[in-house]
Design a protein around this motif. Structure first.
Motif: not given
Length: 187
Positions: A71, A78, A74-75, A44, A86, A41, A21, A84
């Motif tokens: 994951v 976002n 998704m990181i 969610s 986020y 993340v 991240s 995104s």
């Protein structure tokens, strides 16, 4: 509620995911928000069904669980995508750290509220008024009133005229009304 196995796996992988991240947040210019992105993340993720999470955890690929890939994807999304979840939730307005927003004079403006129902009603009345002014045959007037004012279907027309005739007459009357209204610049 996530199972203990899922929670333990998240705890075990958290530091690596945080590194990932930090990398993508750094590339996007939001390096100080890496932990927030990861936590969003994970929030969610934990809202997904236990069945899905367990399936992702059990499925292995190259020594990693499918959950890791999910994951990480998704990181990255976002951290880098302007649309995104986020960014939509937390970074919707750009800000300038050099500006003291409390000292800005902000103009209070009233938005003009348009009452769509009132607008439609006034246009409807205008069409009625123009219809009354036109020198139409009784049949043409009745056909237009039937379709436009009564909002009826021509398939329910009680007369002997064909659908083609009905539409031709209706469209001619409609065009006459439109020309009259446009000529008066009403709309």
């Amino acid at each position: 509620m996530a199972s203990t196995e899922i929670n333990n796996y998240i705890t075990k992988r958290y530091e690596r995911w945080l590194d990932y991240s930090q990398y993508y947040c750094g590339l996007s210019g939001i390096s100080d928000e890496a932990m927030d992105v990861l936590n969003e993340v994970l929030c969610s993720l934990l809202q997904k069904s236990d069945k899905l999470l367990n399936r992702l955890l059990e499925k292995k690929k190259n020594g990693y669980a499918e959950l890791d890939f999910f994951v990480l994807k998704m990181i990255k999304l976002n951290a880098t995508s302007p649309t995104s979840p986020y960014r939509s939730k937390y970074r919707s307005l750009p800000s300038d750290d050099n500006v003291d927003y409390t000292k800005l004079d902000i103009e209070d403006t009233k938005e003009e509220i348009v009452d769509k129902n009132e607008l439609l009603l006034s246009r409807f009345h205008k069409v009625q008024a123009v219809l009354e002014e036109l020198d139409l045959s009784p049949l043409a007037r009745r056909i237009f009133e039937f379709r436009f004012l009564e909002d009826a279907n021509f398939s329910d027309w009680p007369g002997k005229e064909s659908l083609k005739q009905l539409y031709e007459i209706y469209n001619k009357v409609q065009e006459l009304i439109r020309k009259k209204i446009v000529g008066e610049s009403i709309f």
